[in-house]
Scaffold this active site. Structure first.
Site, mmCIF file in Angstrom:
data_model
loop_
_atom_site.group_PDB
_atom_site.id
_atom_site.type_symbol
_atom_site.label_atom_id
_atom_site.label_comp_id
_atom_site.label_asym_id
_atom_site.label_seq_id
_atom_site.Cartn_x
_atom_site.Cartn_y
_atom_site.Cartn_z
ATOM 1 N N ASP A 106 6.052 0.715 -8.391
ATOM 2 C CA ASP A 106 4.886 0.956 -7.548
ATOM 3 C C ASP A 106 4.240 2.280 -8.005
ATOM 4 O OD1 ASP A 106 3.235 0.547 -5.298
ATOM 5 O OD2 ASP A 106 4.579 1.665 -3.981
ATOM 6 N N ASP A 162 11.991 -5.757 0.603
ATOM 7 C CA ASP A 162 12.132 -5.670 2.059
ATOM 8 C C ASP A 162 10.950 -4.995 2.725
ATOM 9 O OD1 ASP A 162 12.849 -3.040 0.937
ATOM 10 O OD2 ASP A 162 13.371 -2.538 3.005
#
Ligand code: IMP
Ligand code: MG
Length: 181
Positions: A106, A162
């Site tokens: 990310d 998650d």
């Protein structure tokens, strides 16, 4: 209790597609690391489903290890910047070729710190193999060599990923319904 039926608003990749990415990356790792006896390091917990698919297709001699990297301070052994790294078991790093296996890159900070960590401990080489890449969010110059697929800047869950520790067990990857955030 089951997850809400509308937890995913958009499927990004199906289980079949994700397994295909893992196969392609495993085959590429095999070609590139034949004879080098690399160590594939699975980052806990998110990369576990990807790692277990990937290793089926890495057919050269290699070792497997696990490491936990979190962007918060926890009950751990090494802290560099904001990223806390803890090796689950100590393993040999000096003069080894390390492949960091990630679920998603990310900002890139986790992989940047992991790369630094392994190089400081004398690794011969460090490369990143990630199932998914969100290049739009990168804040540093760390870019993975091996990428399953690029995705847009959306928060996704499933296949290890998650939200608040939930949804890792959904077998595909999709965008989380904002009403559950
Ligand atoms: P980075 O250090 O910003 O590159 O963060 C990488 C870690 O952030 C990944 O290993 C994931 O645990 C988490 N992450 C980043 N994007 C997402 C997402 O869309 N869904 C779930 N977890 C994510
Ligand atoms: Mg996570």
């Amino acid at each position: 209790m089951a997850y809400p039926k509308d937890i995913i608003v958009e499927v990004i990749y199906t289980e079949e597609e994700l397994k295909t990415f893992a196969k392609q990356l495993g085959e590429q790792n095999t070609k590139d690391y034949e004879g080098k006896y690399p160590t594939l390091v699975c980052t806990l917990k998110g990369a576990v489903p990807f790692f277990s698919e990937l290793i089926k297709h890495v057919t050269c001699e290699c070792e497997m290890e696990f490491i936990k990297a979190s962007s918060y301070i926890g009950n751990t052994t090494t802290t560099i910047g904001n990223v806390t790294i803890s090796a689950v078991l100590g393993f040999p790093i000096k003069d080894r070729d390390i492949i960091i296996v990630e679920d998603i890159v990310d900002t890139g900070l986790t992989c940047k710190e992991l790369t630094k960590y392994f190089l400081n401990l004398g690794a011969r080489s460090v490369e990143i193999c990630t199932l998914l890449d969100k290049p739009a969010r990168r804040t540093c110059s760390t870019f993975p060599k091996y990428i399953g697929a690029e995705i847009e800047d959306k928060f996704i869950i499933g296949f290890g990923l998650d939200y608040n520790e939930k949804y890792r067990n959904i077998p595909y990857v999709g965008v989380i319904n904002p009403k559950y955030i």
